[in-house]
Motif scaffolding. Structure first.
Motif, PDB file in Angstrom:
ATOM      1  N   ILE A   7       2.138  12.346   6.954  1.00  0.00           N
ATOM      2  CA  ILE A   7       3.015  11.249   7.353  1.00  0.00           C
ATOM      3  C   ILE A   7       3.520  10.591   6.076  1.00  0.00           C
ATOM      4  N   VAL A   8       4.827  10.418   5.989  1.00  0.00           N
ATOM      5  CA  VAL A   8       5.449   9.753   4.846  1.00  0.00           C
ATOM      6  C   VAL A   8       5.819   8.339   5.285  1.00  0.00           C
ATOM      7  N   VAL A   9       5.212   7.342   4.646  1.00  0.00           N
ATOM      8  CA  VAL A   9       5.466   5.936   4.955  1.00  0.00           C
ATOM      9  C   VAL A   9       6.456   5.412   3.935  1.00  0.00           C
ATOM     10  N   ARG A  10       7.500   4.763   4.440  1.00  0.00           N
ATOM     11  CA  ARG A  10       8.600   4.342   3.571  1.00  0.00           C
ATOM     12  C   ARG A  10       9.002   2.909   3.904  1.00  0.00           C
ATOM     13  N   ASP A  11       9.208   2.114   2.864  1.00  0.00           N
ATOM     14  CA  ASP A  11       9.665   0.736   3.037  1.00  0.00           C
ATOM     15  C   ASP A  11      11.184   0.739   2.960  1.00  0.00           C
ATOM     16  N   HIS A  12      11.826   0.366   4.069  1.00  0.00           N
ATOM     17  CA  HIS A  12      13.289   0.369   4.147  1.00  0.00           C
ATOM     18  C   HIS A  12      13.881  -1.009   3.862  1.00  0.00           C
ATOM     19  N   ASP A  14      14.962  -4.609   4.202  1.00  0.00           N
ATOM     20  CA  ASP A  14      15.166  -5.543   5.306  1.00  0.00           C
ATOM     21  C   ASP A  14      14.923  -4.905   6.673  1.00  0.00           C
ATOM     22  N   LEU A  15      14.998  -3.601   6.753  1.00  0.00           N
ATOM     23  CA  LEU A  15      14.763  -2.916   8.027  1.00  0.00           C
ATOM     24  C   LEU A  15      13.276  -2.756   8.335  1.00  0.00           C
ATOM     25  N   GLY A  16      12.423  -2.970   7.341  1.00  0.00           N
ATOM     26  CA  GLY A  16      10.978  -2.891   7.542  1.00  0.00           C
ATOM     27  C   GLY A  16      10.390  -1.560   7.114  1.00  0.00           C
ATOM     28  N   ILE A  17       9.131  -1.392   7.406  1.00  0.00           N
ATOM     29  CA  ILE A  17       8.390  -0.187   7.030  1.00  0.00           C
ATOM     30  C   ILE A  17       8.408   0.787   8.201  1.00  0.00           C
ATOM     31  N   GLY A  18       8.641   2.050   7.892  1.00  0.00           N
ATOM     32  CA  GLY A  18       8.652   3.085   8.914  1.00  0.00           C
ATOM     33  C   GLY A  18       7.975   4.329   8.381  1.00  0.00           C
ATOM     34  N   CYS A  19       7.805   5.299   9.234  1.00  0.00           N
ATOM     35  CA  CYS A  19       7.201   6.547   8.783  1.00  0.00           C
ATOM     36  C   CYS A  19       7.891   7.723   9.453  1.00  0.00           C
ATOM     37  N   SER A  20       7.760   8.843   8.795  1.00  0.00           N
ATOM     38  CA  SER A  20       8.301  10.084   9.341  1.00  0.00           C
ATOM     39  C   SER A  20       7.468  10.501  10.541  1.00  0.00           C
ATOM     40  N   ALA A  36      12.938   9.403  -0.513  1.00  0.00           N
ATOM     41  CA  ALA A  36      12.588   7.990  -0.674  1.00  0.00           C
ATOM     42  C   ALA A  36      12.494   7.617  -2.154  1.00  0.00           C
ATOM     43  N   ALA A  37      11.850   8.481  -2.947  1.00  0.00           N
ATOM     44  CA  ALA A  37      11.711   8.201  -4.384  1.00  0.00           C
ATOM     45  C   ALA A  37      13.076   8.154  -5.061  1.00  0.00           C
ATOM     46  N   ASP A  38      13.955   9.089  -4.724  1.00  0.00           N
ATOM     47  CA  ASP A  38      15.306   9.105  -5.302  1.00  0.00           C
ATOM     48  C   ASP A  38      16.094   7.848  -4.955  1.00  0.00           C
ATOM     49  N   ASN A  39      15.851   7.302  -3.762  1.00  0.00           N
ATOM     50  CA  ASN A  39      16.542   6.080  -3.333  1.00  0.00           C
ATOM     51  C   ASN A  39      15.886   4.816  -3.875  1.00  0.00           C
ATOM     52  N   GLY A  40      14.744   4.961  -4.535  1.00  0.00           N
ATOM     53  CA  GLY A  40      14.033   3.804  -5.069  1.00  0.00           C
ATOM     54  C   GLY A  40      13.235   3.044  -4.023  1.00  0.00           C
ATOM     55  N   ASP A  41      13.064   3.650  -2.842  1.00  0.00           N
ATOM     56  CA  ASP A  41      12.300   2.996  -1.776  1.00  0.00           C
ATOM     57  C   ASP A  41      10.803   3.150  -2.037  1.00  0.00           C
ATOM     58  N   PRO A  42      10.027   2.093  -1.817  1.00  0.00           N
ATOM     59  CA  PRO A  42       8.574   2.248  -1.888  1.00  0.00           C
ATOM     60  C   PRO A  42       8.118   3.286  -0.861  1.00  0.00           C
ATOM     61  N   VAL A  43       7.209   4.158  -1.268  1.00  0.00           N
ATOM     62  CA  VAL A  43       6.818   5.283  -0.416  1.00  0.00           C
ATOM     63  C   VAL A  43       5.369   5.678  -0.690  1.00  0.00           C
ATOM     64  N   GLU A  44       4.715   6.165   0.334  1.00  0.00           N
ATOM     65  CA  GLU A  44       3.399   6.780   0.166  1.00  0.00           C
ATOM     66  C   GLU A  44       3.255   7.889   1.198  1.00  0.00           C
ATOM     67  N   TRP A  80      12.687  12.127 -13.898  1.00  0.00           N
ATOM     68  CA  TRP A  80      12.120  11.931 -12.573  1.00  0.00           C
ATOM     69  C   TRP A  80      12.155  10.454 -12.217  1.00  0.00           C
ATOM     70  N   PRO A  81      12.300  10.182 -10.937  1.00  0.00           N
ATOM     71  CA  PRO A  81      12.372   8.782 -10.507  1.00  0.00           C
ATOM     72  C   PRO A  81      10.993   8.121 -10.577  1.00  0.00           C
ATOM     73  N   THR A  82      10.997   6.825 -10.746  1.00  0.00           N
ATOM     74  CA  THR A  82       9.761   6.059 -10.674  1.00  0.00           C
ATOM     75  C   THR A  82       9.376   5.951  -9.206  1.00  0.00           C
ATOM     76  N   VAL A  83       8.166   6.360  -8.908  1.00  0.00           N
ATOM     77  CA  VAL A  83       7.694   6.284  -7.529  1.00  0.00           C
ATOM     78  C   VAL A  83       7.087   4.901  -7.316  1.00  0.00           C
ATOM     79  N   ARG A  84       7.710   4.164  -6.423  1.00  0.00           N
ATOM     80  CA  ARG A  84       7.226   2.829  -6.086  1.00  0.00           C
ATOM     81  C   ARG A  84       6.379   2.913  -4.831  1.00  0.00           C
ATOM     82  N   ARG A  85       5.313   2.134  -4.797  1.00  0.00           N
ATOM     83  CA  ARG A  85       4.424   2.086  -3.632  1.00  0.00           C
ATOM     84  C   ARG A  85       4.736   0.853  -2.792  1.00  0.00           C
ATOM     85  N   PRO A  86       4.523   0.923  -1.489  1.00  0.00           N
ATOM     86  CA  PRO A  86       4.768  -0.258  -0.654  1.00  0.00           C
ATOM     87  C   PRO A  86       4.012  -1.498  -1.140  1.00  0.00           C
ATOM     88  N   GLU A  87       2.800  -1.316  -1.635  1.00  0.00           N
ATOM     89  CA  GLU A  87       2.034  -2.481  -2.092  1.00  0.00           C
ATOM     90  C   GLU A  87       2.596  -3.093  -3.378  1.00  0.00           C
TER      91      GLU A  87
END
Length: 96
Positions: A7-12, A14-20, A36-44, A80-87
């Motif tokens: 499961i890929v959890v992604r912070d969108h 203002d739309l909130g957190i969602g997952c695949s 998600a990483a390419d878009n700069g979205d926090p992801v795990e 490579w993009p910086t991988v941001r985490r939701p936390e």
């Protein structure tokens, strides 16, 4: 049920957190992760082990996916993009 699901959890933002949708295909989860990483979205990424059709364990495998992304970028001579985490997301920190 497959023995391993991802499961890929992604912070969108203002739309909130969602997952695949859960997938047994690591390549599909990796594609979601890199998008998600390419878009700069926090992801795990979470790996769910199953036994007898039930969840048996869950592991954060984000570091493994990040290393794979770095290896691909190095092999292709790409930045490579910086991988941001939701936390690490400022609104999440403010909510604590």
């Amino acid at each position: 049920m497959p023995p391993i699901l991802y499961i890929v959890v992604r912070d969108h933002g203002d739309l909130g957190i969602g997952c695949s949708d859960p997938t047994s295909c690591r390549d599909s989860a990796y594609d979601d992760f890199t998008c998600a990483a390419d878009n700069g979205d926090p992801v795990e990424v979470w790996q769910i082990a199953t036994a007898d059709g039930l969840p048996a364990g869950i592991t954060d495998v984000t570091d493994s996916f990040e290393r794979d992304l770095q290896d691909v970028c190095i092999a292709r001579d790409l930045d490579w993009p910086t991988v941001r985490r939701p936390e690490d997301n400022p609104p999440m920190l403010a909510a604590e």
